[in-house]
Structures are given as structure tokens and as C-alpha cells.
Design an enzyme around this catalytic site. Structure first.
Site, PDB file in Angstrom:
ATOM      1  N   HIS A  21      -3.727  -9.108 -13.132  1.00 56.99           N
ATOM      2  CA  HIS A  21      -4.495  -8.487 -12.051  1.00 56.99           C
ATOM      3  C   HIS A  21      -4.040  -7.046 -11.876  1.00 56.99           C
ATOM      4  O   HIS A  21      -3.170  -6.570 -12.588  1.00 56.99           O
ATOM      5  CB  HIS A  21      -4.433  -9.298 -10.760  1.00 56.99           C
ATOM      6  CG  HIS A  21      -3.070  -9.415 -10.151  1.00 56.99           C
ATOM      7  ND1 HIS A  21      -2.417  -8.341  -9.605  1.00 56.99           N
ATOM      8  CD2 HIS A  21      -2.250 -10.473 -10.011  1.00 56.99           C
ATOM      9  CE1 HIS A  21      -1.251  -8.745  -9.145  1.00 56.99           C
ATOM     10  NE2 HIS A  21      -1.127 -10.033  -9.390  1.00 56.99           N
ATOM     11  N   HIS A  24      -0.338  -5.969 -11.726  1.00 53.68           N
ATOM     12  CA  HIS A  24       0.371  -5.910 -13.015  1.00 53.68           C
ATOM     13  C   HIS A  24       0.034  -4.603 -13.731  1.00 53.68           C
ATOM     14  O   HIS A  24       0.905  -3.936 -14.290  1.00 53.68           O
ATOM     15  CB  HIS A  24      -0.040  -7.072 -13.919  1.00 53.68           C
ATOM     16  CG  HIS A  24       0.195  -8.427 -13.323  1.00 53.68           C
ATOM     17  ND1 HIS A  24      -0.719  -9.435 -13.397  1.00 53.68           N
ATOM     18  CD2 HIS A  24       1.245  -8.925 -12.629  1.00 53.68           C
ATOM     19  CE1 HIS A  24      -0.247 -10.504 -12.775  1.00 53.68           C
ATOM     20  NE2 HIS A  24       0.941 -10.211 -12.306  1.00 53.68           N
ATOM     21  N   CYS A 135      10.004 -23.859  -3.947  1.00 52.47           N
ATOM     22  CA  CYS A 135       8.596 -23.478  -4.182  1.00 52.47           C
ATOM     23  C   CYS A 135       8.401 -23.324  -5.686  1.00 52.47           C
ATOM     24  O   CYS A 135       8.967 -22.418  -6.290  1.00 52.47           O
ATOM     25  CB  CYS A 135       8.227 -22.171  -3.477  1.00 52.47           C
ATOM     26  SG  CYS A 135       6.602 -21.576  -4.033  1.00 52.47           S
ATOM     27  N   CYS A 138       7.058 -19.750  -6.727  1.00 48.83           N
ATOM     28  CA  CYS A 138       8.075 -18.684  -6.740  1.00 48.83           C
ATOM     29  C   CYS A 138       9.184 -19.029  -7.721  1.00 48.83           C
ATOM     30  O   CYS A 138       9.957 -18.169  -8.107  1.00 48.83           O
ATOM     31  CB  CYS A 138       8.755 -18.530  -5.385  1.00 48.83           C
ATOM     32  SG  CYS A 138       7.736 -17.921  -4.069  1.00 48.83           S
ATOM     33  N   CYS A 154       5.396 -22.496   1.630  1.00 49.65           N
ATOM     34  CA  CYS A 154       6.016 -21.249   1.164  1.00 49.65           C
ATOM     35  C   CYS A 154       5.288 -20.100   1.856  1.00 49.65           C
ATOM     36  O   CYS A 154       4.050 -20.064   1.878  1.00 49.65           O
ATOM     37  CB  CYS A 154       5.858 -21.136  -0.355  1.00 49.65           C
ATOM     38  SG  CYS A 154       6.098 -19.460  -0.958  1.00 49.65           S
ATOM     39  N   HIS A 157       3.101 -18.178  -0.906  1.00 50.27           N
ATOM     40  CA  HIS A 157       1.979 -18.864  -1.558  1.00 50.27           C
ATOM     41  C   HIS A 157       1.192 -19.800  -0.644  1.00 50.27           C
ATOM     42  O   HIS A 157       0.141 -20.310  -1.025  1.00 50.27           O
ATOM     43  CB  HIS A 157       2.488 -19.648  -2.781  1.00 50.27           C
ATOM     44  CG  HIS A 157       2.982 -18.736  -3.858  1.00 50.27           C
ATOM     45  ND1 HIS A 157       4.316 -18.472  -4.057  1.00 50.27           N
ATOM     46  CD2 HIS A 157       2.299 -17.981  -4.752  1.00 50.27           C
ATOM     47  CE1 HIS A 157       4.436 -17.610  -5.054  1.00 50.27           C
ATOM     48  NE2 HIS A 157       3.240 -17.294  -5.486  1.00 50.27           N
ATOM     49  N   LYS A 313      -3.011  -8.695   1.435  1.00 45.65           N
ATOM     50  CA  LYS A 313      -2.483  -8.988   0.116  1.00 45.65           C
ATOM     51  C   LYS A 313      -3.629  -9.427  -0.799  1.00 45.65           C
ATOM     52  O   LYS A 313      -4.550 -10.105  -0.345  1.00 45.65           O
ATOM     53  CB  LYS A 313      -1.503 -10.152   0.289  1.00 45.65           C
ATOM     54  CG  LYS A 313      -0.533 -10.333  -0.827  1.00 45.65           C
ATOM     55  CD  LYS A 313       0.505 -11.372  -0.408  1.00 45.65           C
ATOM     56  CE  LYS A 313       1.492 -11.627  -1.515  1.00 45.65           C
ATOM     57  NZ  LYS A 313       1.042 -12.304  -2.680  1.00 45.65           N
ATOM     58  N   LYS A 316      -6.361 -14.746  -4.808  1.00 45.17           N
ATOM     59  CA  LYS A 316      -7.562 -15.454  -5.264  1.00 45.17           C
ATOM     60  C   LYS A 316      -8.180 -16.240  -4.120  1.00 45.17           C
ATOM     61  O   LYS A 316      -9.393 -16.337  -4.005  1.00 45.17           O
ATOM     62  CB  LYS A 316      -7.191 -16.411  -6.396  1.00 45.17           C
ATOM     63  CG  LYS A 316      -7.150 -15.703  -7.714  1.00 45.17           C
ATOM     64  CD  LYS A 316      -7.607 -16.630  -8.804  1.00 45.17           C
ATOM     65  CE  LYS A 316      -7.990 -15.819 -10.021  1.00 45.17           C
ATOM     66  NZ  LYS A 316      -7.868 -16.557 -11.259  1.00 45.17           N
TER      67      LYS A 316
HETATM   68  N1  MSP Z   1       7.722 -13.204 -13.867  1.00 49.01           N
HETATM   69  C1  MSP Z   1       8.191 -12.562 -12.696  1.00 49.01           C
HETATM   70  C2  MSP Z   1       8.999 -11.339 -13.045  1.00 49.01           C
HETATM   71  C3  MSP Z   1      10.133 -11.581 -13.954  1.00 49.01           C
HETATM   72  S1  MSP Z   1      10.940 -10.121 -14.397  1.00 49.01           S
HETATM   73  C4  MSP Z   1      12.323 -10.586 -15.113  1.00 49.01           C
HETATM   74  C5  MSP Z   1       7.022 -12.156 -11.823  1.00 49.01           C
HETATM   75  N2  MSP Z   1       5.857 -12.012 -12.421  1.00 49.01           N
HETATM   76  S2  MSP Z   1       4.475 -11.642 -11.728  1.00 49.01           S
HETATM   77  O1  MSP Z   1       3.460 -11.880 -12.712  1.00 49.01           O
HETATM   78  O2  MSP Z   1       4.338 -12.311 -10.485  1.00 49.01           O
HETATM   79  O3  MSP Z   1       4.487 -10.082 -11.543  1.00 49.01           O
HETATM   80  C6  MSP Z   1       5.140  -9.514 -10.463  1.00 49.01           C
HETATM   81  C7  MSP Z   1       5.013  -7.990 -10.485  1.00 49.01           C
HETATM   82  O4  MSP Z   1       3.636  -7.566 -10.553  1.00 49.01           O
HETATM   83  C8  MSP Z   1       5.497  -7.412  -9.196  1.00 49.01           C
HETATM   84  O5  MSP Z   1       6.886  -7.288  -9.176  1.00 49.01           O
HETATM   85  C9  MSP Z   1       4.808  -6.088  -9.176  1.00 49.01           C
HETATM   86  O6  MSP Z   1       5.463  -5.219 -10.064  1.00 49.01           O
HETATM   87  C10 MSP Z   1       3.451  -6.439  -9.720  1.00 49.01           C
HETATM   88  N3  MSP Z   1       2.513  -6.787  -8.657  1.00 49.01           N
HETATM   89  C11 MSP Z   1       1.908  -7.982  -8.461  1.00 49.01           C
HETATM   90  N4  MSP Z   1       1.020  -7.867  -7.416  1.00 49.01           N
HETATM   91  C12 MSP Z   1       1.036  -6.637  -6.943  1.00 49.01           C
HETATM   92  C13 MSP Z   1       0.274  -5.914  -5.995  1.00 49.01           C
HETATM   93  N5  MSP Z   1      -0.671  -6.456  -5.272  1.00 49.01           N
HETATM   94  N6  MSP Z   1       0.555  -4.592  -5.840  1.00 49.01           N
HETATM   95  C14 MSP Z   1       1.471  -3.963  -6.612  1.00 49.01           C
HETATM   96  N7  MSP Z   1       2.165  -4.609  -7.516  1.00 49.01           N
HETATM   97  C15 MSP Z   1       2.087  -5.954  -7.627  1.00 49.01           C
HETATM   98  O7  MSP Z   1       7.225 -11.962 -10.643  1.00 49.01           O
END
Ligand code: MSP
Length: 653
Positions: A21, A24, A135, A138, A154, A157, A313, A316
């Protein structure tokens, strides 16, 4: 401060529980931009990203989809890679936690930890019983007070947590409080861990002050993971597994050359970009784990802000997700990269709106940058036969070092606003120097050369400085300037690189305005409206037409207050009235199309606004020396006048 010689930058590795999304994409674009800015300076930079593929949650989703877990991971990892390709992310390594080299690296780190002693001499890893709320999304235990009631949900979530009791291996994080506090306190000094923004650093210090709890590093009930050698019915905790990617990807398992160079060496910057959701894991767990295992910990972390929609936030369930693929489909990679980095302050939360996207696209990209490039190049095509003119004196519009320093500080909006200030200055220069006038006068030829050379160099420098954010547009500008399309380096930051006499290539539109594309079909069928700019003029001395004017354009129109001293109808016309007006220093005759709305005698004594520098014209054979301003409401003229007394001749601006 230790001198840095290699520059590793990492993104979090993303869970494959769903397709990527915009959050990322945001982190990955930021990381790619900083890495490109570093490469531009000739720094030895390395960008690492990848996917986090183990854990209960992913195992469950694959099961629900009826696909073998590895196959499911393969599919989603491929979608991430494809999106990064589409967004022009130039990573050096894409790590997947299901790769063999990762698994071997994790086991090597674990092997070091199981032998390790804490600063107080106790074992870093010990066996204990964990009982608590877990959770699975998480992949973390939650404190009772963190849960939402009813239902033990959680808070992130909003799904039920599971009561879990099991014998686990624990890591003695509590023994690293002092060390962590000290390292974070040292910041960018030797042995320090610099955390930005400062508010996040304080947040981490606050967590330490509350006391750190040991955490469990193995799981009994999870199957999809790396088995613990000492207890094969357990797998290593998914966060231990995931965090290790930062070294396993570089070849830690085999003491690989990249590991030595980008992680272990003294001059290595080991920099993690993260979201605020994963601060605790990256700023506390990971440095302490590495310190215990005798591996150098990271020395820099930056916590980015959250993208929200209407302050909420992205989720989905709420249905307010922003699909990065759809954005790229619609606008291409550069505008997406530009908008995400320009709109918010990196490190702070900000709200994504479609209007802001379209607004920035049209004003910053189509209008400011797009017009500058097309005007500068068009003039060289027209007045200098498409060849780079001789160099003249240099006109500084931007300081490259300052822009690069802003990139390095992750101040992307700041870097871009400096570049846009330069874009504005150059657009203003075009208006104030009116090259189309200079082109008419052979005596001004050298001045015109200097101006055009400087404009081209300005465009080139701007394209280089914007390249970390918009690599495609930079490449296209290089092509139009007749330069080879290659990765820019430090030499490209110097003024005067364009060779006089070398030919420019064809001009391509950079960023077509959005509503035009959307309305194209509709507009074809309707009469052209007055807001549509006329097609570019072909005669030699006319300026290229921008979509919007600068303040300097407006300043060319001389508006003045005037008193009507006499008025009479123009014979043979229903609409026209002949006015005598007093401009303070001179008297003039002006013809206005207001006779249907105003009887001539009611006009005498009125204070009106005149366009004073309009070329004289004849209307129905009567000379008009200026123009009166009026609105048109339902076909009726309403004169523009003043709401307080002003002397005749006063400038209106
Ligand atoms: N897999 C773990 C990270 C492991 S690192 C050793 C994880 N993954 S995640 O797919 O949930 O991605 C999290 C990261 O995506 C967040 O830390 C952030 O960098 C980014 N973001 C996810 N949603 C976001 C927003 N809505 N806004 C900005 N960044 C966000 O956690």
C-alpha cells in the site's frame, strides 16, 4: 564524529500478508531518493529492501487462500518487486526472509547470542515461561492495559488477542538499559545511535526510563518460521528473524564482502528508515541484540510520519486505502514520488487528498517546471537554431550543496522547495528580460546568448537536483538538452557543463496538465473556452505561452484610476460609449462597451479602472486609448470602481 565511507540505507522489510500500500511505497521512495542523492555525490551508497515472510499471520492467510505458504509468499514478493520497478526504485538487494542465506544468517546470529553474556555477566538468553496476550497480526505480546475492551482487542488491528502461555527463550533486554541510553545520548558521535526526529528520540528515551522488559525470542505454536536448533518444536520469534535481514542480506552468514564493507567496517553508516509503529523493535530490541552478539549495532535511524486520509489511519476495513499501483497507472512514477515527498514533512503525519495531488501536479509540475523547460528550450530553438549559445556571466539561482544537505537530513520537502524557488526565479527572469523583445534587436544578441545559456544551465542543474526524486523527468530533460541519459555524478553539479554549439534534441512535453487529459474528449466537442491557452504562436518574436502567468507578467499590465469627465454614445452602435477620462497627468479618450448598462450622463464623475498601456485601437472608427474594466453579469456590464477615494492616475495592482 566518525568519518563515514559507506552508506547503507534500509527500508523495513514488508509483510507479505497483503499487496503493497501507499505507506510501503512512501518509505521505499524516501529511501531510494536519499540513496540516489548520495550516489549523485559520488558516495558509496547501498539500498536494501525486501519482504518479511515468516510468522503465524502469513501462514494463516496462505491457508485461507488455499495456496501453499511458500507459493503465496512468492506471489506477493513478486508484486512488491514489480511495484518497486514501476516506481523506479533502484535497490541493491531485495532480501526475502525465506531465502537460505537469510536462514543461515539468522542461525549464526542466534548461535552468537546463546553464548553471549550481558554487561552484568548473566546469560543474554535464558529460558522462561511467558503468559500473556498475543496479537498474531502484530506478532507481539501486548500488555493488558494496551488492549481494547470488550473482547481483548489489539488497539492497532482491533482484532482479539490470544491468551498464550508457553515456555520460551528470553532475551535479557533489561540488562541493556544503560547501554541503550548512552548510545542514543551520543547520537552521531562514535559508538552512538542517532534517532531522528528529536521527538522520536525522546519517545525512545522515555520508554527506557519506564524500564525495559525482557522479551521472548522463540515461539512454540508457530510453524512457519526458522526452527530453534536447541528446541526444534519452537521457531525463532518473527521479529528476531525479520530484524536480522539487515545483516543477512549483506552476507553475514558467510562473512561476505558486502557485510564487511557496508555493515561491519568502522566507516559504515548503518541507517534504518522506519515507521513509528516499529520504533521499539528497531531502536531498542535490535541494537541490544546486536550489541549482545558482538555485532556492530545500527548508528542511525529515522522515524517517518504516517500518511492518513481525512485524519484517519489507512485501513482496508475503513475502505480508505490508497493503491500505489493505481496512482502509477494514472500519473506515472515521477508525480507519485514527487507528491509523496513534497506534500508532507518527512517525519510528521500528513493527510493525503486527491485535490492536493492534482493541485501540486498542475501547479508545480505542469505549470512551474514543465513551462520553464518548454519555454527555455523553445526560445533556443527559435532564436538560436536549436544550438546551445555561448556562455555568458553566471546567474546563481540555487546552491546545490544546500539542496543535497536537505536530502541528507531527510528534509525532502525542503530540498524540493529550494529547487522550486530556482524554477520560479528562472520563470521570472524570462518575463522580466523578455527575450522575445531582445530577439528583435541585433544589438542585444550577446545579451540574449548569455540569458539563454544561463536558462539552459539553470534547467540542467534543476534537473540534476530533482533527479533523486524524479529520475525519469531528469532523464528526459537531459535528452532534450542533447545530453546522454546516464546517472548523474558530482561533476554534473557544476555550472557551465553545457557545450556551446551543441544541438538540443526535440522538445517533449514533460507533465501534461491533468484536467486537460481528463476533459480532452469533452472539450473536442465544445467551442474553445477562454481559459484554454491559445496554441503556441509560430511567428519568430512571440513568447512561448504559459498556462498561468507569473506576478511579473501581471506587472506588465498598467492599471490606473481615472475620472470620467465626459461621455457620449458612439453613433451607429448600441453598445459603445465614448469616454473622456482624466488620468491625473493626462487626458484620454477611451471607448467602452457599456452603453446598454449605463446611460452616458450617469458616467460623468465616476472613478473607473483603466488599462493604461494598451495599444490604441479604433472601434467603429472611433479611437480608443485604453480600456475600462468591468464585470459582465448576465450580459450586463458592471463597472469596476473604488470603495474609497483615490486620486486620478493612482496605480492599481
Ligand atoms: N515486517 C515488519 C517490518 C520488519 S523490519 C525488520 C512490518 N511490515 S509492514 O508491512 O507492516 O510495513 C511497515 C512499514 O510500512 C512502516 O514501518 C512504515 O514504514 C510503512 N507504513 C505502513 N503504513 C504506513 C502509513 N499509513 N504511512 C506511512 N508509512 C506507513 O512492520
Amino acid at each position: 564524529m566518525t568519518e563515514r565511507r559507506t552508506w547503507l540505507l534500509t527500508t523495513p522489510i514488508y509483510y507479505v500478508n497483503d499487496v503493497p500500500h501507499v505507506g510501503h511505497a512512501y518509505t521505499t521512495i524516501a529511501a531510494d531518493t536519499l540513496t540516489r542523492a548520495r550516489r549523485l555525490q559520488g558516495k558509496d551508497a547501498f539500498l536494501l529492501t525486501g519482504t518479511d515472510e515468516h510468522g503465524q499471520n502469513i501462514e494463516r492467510i496462505a491457508r485461507e487462500k488455499g495456496v501453499p505458504t511458500q507459493q503465496y509468499c512468492d506471489q506477493i514478493a513478486a508484486v512488491f518487486r514489480q511495484l518497486w520497478d514501476r516506481l523506479d526504485i533502484r535497490y541493491d538487494r531485495f532480501i526475502r526472509t525465506t531465502e537460505d542465506v537469510h536462514v543461515r544468517g539468522v542461525l549464526k546470529l542466534w548461535g552468537g547470542l546463546i553464548e553471549a553474556k550481558c554487561p552484568d555477566g548473566r546469560d543474554a538468553i535464558y529460558k522462561g515461561t511467558y503468559a500473556g496476550w498475543y496479537c498474531p497480526r502484530c506478532e507481539a505480546f501486548k500488555d493488558e492495559e494496551e488492549l481494547k475492551q470488550p473482547g481483548n482487542l489489539c488497539s492497532i488491528h482491533e482484532r482479539p488477542c490470544e491468551w498464550t502461555e508457553e515456555e520460551n527463550f528470553f532475551f535479557r533486554l533489561s540488562a541493556y538499559e544503560g547501554w541503550l541510553r548512552e548510545a542514543i545520548g551520543k547520537g552521531s558521535g562514535p559508538g552512538g545511535l542517532r534517532i531522528d526526529p528529536a521527538a522520536r528520540r525522546n519517545e525512545v528515551l522515555g520508554i527506557i526510563d519506564q524500564g525495559l522488559k525482557d522479551f521472548s525470542v522463540s515461539r512454540a505454536r508457530v510453524k512457519w518460521g526458522i526452527p530453534v536448533p536447541q528446541r526444534p518444536d519452537h521457531v525463532l520469534y518473527v521479529w528476531f528473524d525479520a530484524l536480522s535481514n539487515y545483516i543477512t542480506a549483506l552476507g553475514y552468514a558467510d562473512d561476505g564482502a558486502q557485510y564487511e564493507k557496508y555493515w561491519a567496517s568502522d566507516g559504515a553508516e548503518r541507517f534504518h528508515l522506519i515507521g513509528k509503529d516499529i520504533l521499539r523493535f528497531h531502536c531498542l530490541y535490535w541494537p541490544a541484540l546486536l550489541q549482545a552478539a558482538g555485532v556492530p549495532p545500527p548508528n542511525r535511524e529515522f522515524v517517518q510520519g504516517w500518511i492518513t486520509r481525512e485524519g484517519r489511519k489507512l485501513s482496508k476495513t475503513t475502505g480508505n486505502v490508497i493503491d500505489p499501483q493505481a496512482l502509477v497507472d494514472r500519473y506515472g512514477p515521477d508525480p507519485v514520488r514527487y507528491f509523496l515527498l513534497r506534500e508532507g514533512t518527512y517525519g510528521q503525519d500528513w493527510d493525503f487528498t486527491d485535490q492536493a495531488f492534482v493541485g501540486r501536479y498542475n501547479s508545480d509540475l505542469a505549470n512551474d517546471l514543465g513551462n520553464l523547460v518548454s519555454r527555455a528550450l523553445t526560445m533556443v530553438q527559435r532564436y538560436r537554431d536549436g544550438k546551445v549559445p555561448p556562455r555568458g556571466a553566471r546567474f546563481d539561482v540555487v546552491e546545490p550543496a544546500n539542496v543535497l544537505a536537505s536530502y541528507e537530513a531527510l528534509d525532502f520537502a525542503g530540498a524540493l522547495s529550494q529547487v522550486w524557488a530556482a524554477v520560479t526565479k528562472l520563470n521570472q527572469r524570462i518575463v522580466t528580460h523578455a527575450p522575445w523583445e531582445m530577439a528583435k534587436d541585433p544589438h542585444q544578441s550577446a545579451r540574449l546568448d548569455a540569458l539563454l545559456y544561463d536558462l539552459l544551465e539553470g534547467v540542467r542543474l534543476i534537473s540534476i537536483l530533482v533527479q533523486p526524486v524524479m529520475p525519469r523527468a531528469a532523464g528526459r530533460i537531459a535528452r532534450m538538452l542533447g545530453l546522454p541519459e546516464r546517472d548523474p555524478g558530482p561533476g554534473d553539479l557544476e555550472w557551465g557543463r553545457l557545450e556551446p554549439g551543441s544541438p538540443l534534441a526535440a522538445i517533449e512535453p514533460l507533465f501534461p496538465r491533468i484536467e486537460k487529459a481528463a476533459n480532452a474528449a469533452a472539450k473536442e466537442k465544445t467551442v474553445p473556452d477562454s481559459s484554454t491557452p491559445p496554441p503556441p504562436a509560430t511567428e519568430a518574436a512571440s513568447p512561448p505561452m504559459p498556462d498561468r502567468i507569473d506576478i511579473a507578467d501581471f506587472a506588465k499590465i498598467e492599471l490606473r484610476a481615472a475620472i470620467v469627465t465626459a461621455a457620449e454614445k458612439v453613433e451607429g452602435s448600441k453598445k459603445l460609449v465614448k469616454l473622456q477620462v482624466d488620468l491625473g497627468t493626462e487626458k484620454r479618450q477611451v471607448v467602452a462597451g457599456i452603453a446598454e448598462s449605463y446611460a452616458p450622463e450617469t458616467l460623468v464623475g465616476k472613478k473607473v479602472v483603466i488599462v493604461a498601456n494598451l495599444k490604441p485601437a479604433k472601434l467603429m472608427g472611433v479611437e480608443s486609448n485604453g480600456m475600462v474594466l468591468a464585470a459582465s453579469v448576465d450580459g450586463k456590464a458592471v463597472l469596476c470602481t473604488f470603495d474609497a477615494d483615490v486620486p486620478p492616475g493612482a496605480r492599481v495592482k
